[in-house]
Enzyme design. Structure first.
Site, PDB file in Angstrom:
ATOM      1  N   ASP A 110      63.260  55.566  40.590  1.00  0.00           N
ATOM      2  CA  ASP A 110      62.460  56.794  40.645  1.00  0.00           C
ATOM      3  C   ASP A 110      60.998  56.441  40.352  1.00  0.00           C
ATOM      4  OD1 ASP A 110      61.811  56.968  37.780  1.00  0.00           O
ATOM      5  OD2 ASP A 110      63.901  57.539  37.464  1.00  0.00           O
ATOM      6  N   HIS A 125      64.376  46.879  40.664  1.00  0.00           N
ATOM      7  CA  HIS A 125      65.399  47.267  41.633  1.00  0.00           C
ATOM      8  C   HIS A 125      64.819  48.060  42.805  1.00  0.00           C
ATOM      9  CE1 HIS A 125      68.713  46.637  38.344  1.00  0.00           C
ATOM     10  NE2 HIS A 125      68.188  45.505  38.809  1.00  0.00           N
ATOM     11  N   CYS A 136      65.222  44.494  60.726  1.00  0.00           N
ATOM     12  CA  CYS A 136      64.006  43.665  60.835  1.00  0.00           C
ATOM     13  C   CYS A 136      63.095  43.786  59.603  1.00  0.00           C
ATOM     14  CB  CYS A 136      63.229  44.001  62.121  1.00  0.00           C
ATOM     15  SG  CYS A 136      62.322  45.554  62.068  1.00  0.00           S
ATOM     16  N   THR A 200      69.133  51.404  28.886  1.00  0.00           N
ATOM     17  CA  THR A 200      69.878  50.564  29.840  1.00  0.00           C
ATOM     18  C   THR A 200      71.176  50.086  29.204  1.00  0.00           C
ATOM     19  OG1 THR A 200      69.843  48.639  31.288  1.00  0.00           O
ATOM     20  CG2 THR A 200      68.536  48.454  29.290  1.00  0.00           C
TER      21      THR A 200
HETATM   22  P1  OAD Z   1      73.355  52.753  33.223  1.00  0.00           P
HETATM   23  O1  OAD Z   1      73.774  54.059  33.826  1.00  0.00           O
HETATM   24  O2  OAD Z   1      74.263  51.589  33.335  1.00  0.00           O
HETATM   25  O3  OAD Z   1      73.092  52.932  31.668  1.00  0.00           O
HETATM   26  C1  OAD Z   1      72.329  53.973  31.165  1.00  0.00           C
HETATM   27  C2  OAD Z   1      72.119  53.739  29.692  1.00  0.00           C
HETATM   28  O4  OAD Z   1      71.256  54.768  29.227  1.00  0.00           O
HETATM   29  C3  OAD Z   1      73.379  53.809  28.833  1.00  0.00           C
HETATM   30  O5  OAD Z   1      73.395  52.704  27.923  1.00  0.00           O
HETATM   31  C4  OAD Z   1      73.227  55.122  28.053  1.00  0.00           C
HETATM   32  O6  OAD Z   1      73.788  55.062  26.754  1.00  0.00           O
HETATM   33  C5  OAD Z   1      71.728  55.237  27.976  1.00  0.00           C
HETATM   34  N1  OAD Z   1      71.228  56.609  27.815  1.00  0.00           N
HETATM   35  C6  OAD Z   1      71.774  57.752  28.277  1.00  0.00           C
HETATM   36  N2  OAD Z   1      70.986  58.804  27.975  1.00  0.00           N
HETATM   37  C7  OAD Z   1      69.911  58.296  27.334  1.00  0.00           C
HETATM   38  C8  OAD Z   1      68.726  58.864  26.785  1.00  0.00           C
HETATM   39  N3  OAD Z   1      68.491  60.173  26.853  1.00  0.00           N
HETATM   40  N4  OAD Z   1      67.824  58.050  26.203  1.00  0.00           N
HETATM   41  C9  OAD Z   1      68.048  56.707  26.130  1.00  0.00           C
HETATM   42  N5  OAD Z   1      69.139  56.124  26.633  1.00  0.00           N
HETATM   43  C10 OAD Z   1      70.060  56.885  27.217  1.00  0.00           C
HETATM   44  O7  OAD Z   1      71.913  52.453  33.809  1.00  0.00           O
HETATM   45  P2  OAD Z   1      71.121  51.087  33.921  1.00  0.00           P
HETATM   46  O8  OAD Z   1      71.338  50.239  32.714  1.00  0.00           O
HETATM   47  O9  OAD Z   1      69.732  51.433  34.310  1.00  0.00           O
HETATM   48  O10 OAD Z   1      70.994  49.019  39.861  1.00  0.00           O
HETATM   49  O11 OAD Z   1      71.820  50.409  35.136  1.00  0.00           O
HETATM   50  C11 OAD Z   1      71.321  49.185  35.587  1.00  0.00           C
HETATM   51  C12 OAD Z   1      71.436  49.113  37.069  1.00  0.00           C
HETATM   52  O12 OAD Z   1      72.790  49.320  37.420  1.00  0.00           O
HETATM   53  C13 OAD Z   1      70.705  50.206  37.821  1.00  0.00           C
HETATM   54  O13 OAD Z   1      69.349  49.910  38.008  1.00  0.00           O
HETATM   55  C14 OAD Z   1      71.424  50.196  39.127  1.00  0.00           C
HETATM   56  C15 OAD Z   1      72.848  49.992  38.676  1.00  0.00           C
HETATM   57  O14 OAD Z   1      73.562  49.175  39.482  1.00  0.00           O
HETATM   58  C16 OAD Z   1      70.680  49.138  41.149  1.00  0.00           C
HETATM   59  O15 OAD Z   1      70.624  50.205  41.731  1.00  0.00           O
HETATM   60  C17 OAD Z   1      70.403  47.832  41.774  1.00  0.00           C
END
Ligand code: OAD
Length: 258
Positions: A110, A125, A136, A200
Site C-alpha cells: 500500500d 515487496h 515483457c 510483521t
Molecule cells: P502478516 O499478516 O504475516 O503479519 C501481520 C503481523 O502484524 C502479525 O504479527 C500481527 O500480530 C501484527 N499486527 C496485527 N495488528 C497489528 C497492529 N494493529 N499493530 C501492530 N502489529 C499488528 O504480515 P507481514 O508480516 O507483513 O508478501 O507479511 C509478510 C509478507 O507475507 C507480506 O508482505 C506478503 C505476505 O506474503 C508479499 O505479498 C510478497
C-alpha cells in the site's frame, strides 16, 4: 484514522533508545496498516475471498493458471487501499522524520506511509499501483476502469506492446525482491542506531532476516506488535502494543512531550 484508545507510555528502555537515536530504521509489515482497516496477510479474508488462501493467489503460477481470479483479487485489495487512510502510527513516523533520520523499509504494497508524508527507503515487496506486463515487463500506465466492490473474475488489461496480461507490480512467492531496495534496506539496517520492527509476523524472508542481522551486528532492535512472533526471541526489546498506539507515544517521547 487515529486510534480511539489512549496510547500507553513507552517502556523506559525503549523510550531511552528512541530519544538518543539519530538514525532509525523502521521495518513495517501488514500490521502497520491494520488500524487503517486493511486486513493483515494471514488473517481470514472477507466476503467472496474468504474461501481463498492469499498464499495461493500471490504467485506467478496462480496468475498463469487463473489470471482473471488473481486480477479480481488485486482489484479488490486495490480498492480497499484506496479507501483506507494513514493511521496514527503512519503519521507518527512522518513526524519522527522531522526530529531524526528515519528510514522506512516496508513489506507493504500500500502507499499509506507516503500518504502520511513519509519517504519510503525501500518497498521490498513492490507496490500495488505499479502495473506492468507479465510477459515483457513494460510498465502499464493506461487508465483502467476498475470495478467497485468484489467480483470473482476480472480479465486483466492487455499490454499494448505484446498483448501480454497486465499484473500488479508486487513481489509474489517464488519471485526475487527488487535488488536495489533490498541492498538499501540491508545497508540502512546495519548503519542504524535503532531499528523498529512494526506489525510483521517475520515469516517471509529475506525481509525477516534484516532485523536479525542488525541485532547480531549490535543494533538494538525493538519489536512493536501486540503478539509474540517468530522474530521476538531474536530481538533486543519487545513492546506488546499496536502500531497506532505505540508509535505516537514513542514519538511524543522523542519530541520531548512526555
Ligand atoms: P502478516 O499478516 O504475516 O503479519 C501481520 C503481523 O502484524 C502479525 O504479527 C500481527 O500480530 C501484527 N499486527 C496485527 N495488528 C497489528 C497492529 N494493529 N499493530 C501492530 N502489529 C499488528 O504480515 P507481514 O508480516 O507483513 O508478501 O507479511 C509478510 C509478507 O507475507 C507480506 O508482505 C506478503 C505476505 O506474503 C508479499 O505479498 C510478497
Amino acid at each position: 484514522m487515529a486510534s480511539p484508545t489512549r496510547s500507553p507510555a513507552a517502556p523506559t528502555e525503549i523510550a531511552d533508545l528512541a530519544r538518543s537515536a539519530r538514525r532509525v530504521v523502521v521495518l513495517t509489515g501488514a500490521g502497520m496498516s491494520a488500524e487503517s482497516g486493511l486486513p493483515t496477510f494471514r488473517e481470514a479474508q472477507q466476503g467472496l475471498w474468504a474461501k481463498y488462501d492469499p498464499m495461493t493467489l500471490a504467485s506467478p503460477d496462480a496468475f498463469r493458471a487463473e489470471p482473471d481470479v488473481v486480477w479480481a483479487w488485486y482489484a479488490w485489495r486495490r480498492e480497499m487501499i484506496q479507501q483506507a487512510r494513514p493511521n496514527a502510527g503512519h503519521l507518527a513516523l512522518a513526524r519522527w522524520a522531522e526530529l531524526a533520520e528515519v528510514e522506512i523499509v516496508t513489506q507493504n504494497v500500500d502507499d499509506l506511509h507516503e500518504r502520511a508524508g513519509s519517504e519510503v527507503l525501500a518497498q521490498l515487496h513492490g507496490s500495488i499501483r505499479a502495473l506492468r506486463c507479465f510477459d515483457c515487463a513494460r510498465p502499464y500506465t493506461d487508465p483502467i476502469d476498475w470495478p467497485t466492490g468484489q467480483v470473482e473474475r476480472l480479465p486483466p488489461p492487455r499490454c499494448p506492446a505484446c498483448d501480454g496480461a497486465i499484473r500488479p507490480g508486487i513481489v509474489w512467492f517464488d519471485e526475487p525482491l527488487p535488488t536495489h531496495d533490498l541492498a538499501r534496506a540491508e545497508a540502512a539496517s546495519l548503519a542504524a542506531d535503532l531499528m523498529l520492527v512494526v506489525g510483521t509476523s517475520g515469516l517471509v524472508y529475506p525481509a525477516a532476516g534484516l532485523p536479525v542481522t542488525a541485532r547480531y551486528s549490535g543494533v538494538p532492535v525493538v519489536e512493536i506488535n501486540p503478539v509474540e512472533t517468530s522474530l521476538s526471541e531474536h530481538l533486543t526489546h519487545r513492546w506488546r502494543v499496536t502500531a497506532a498506539q505505540g508509535l505516537p507515544a514513542l514519538v511524543d517521547v522523542v519530541a520531548g512531550g512526555s
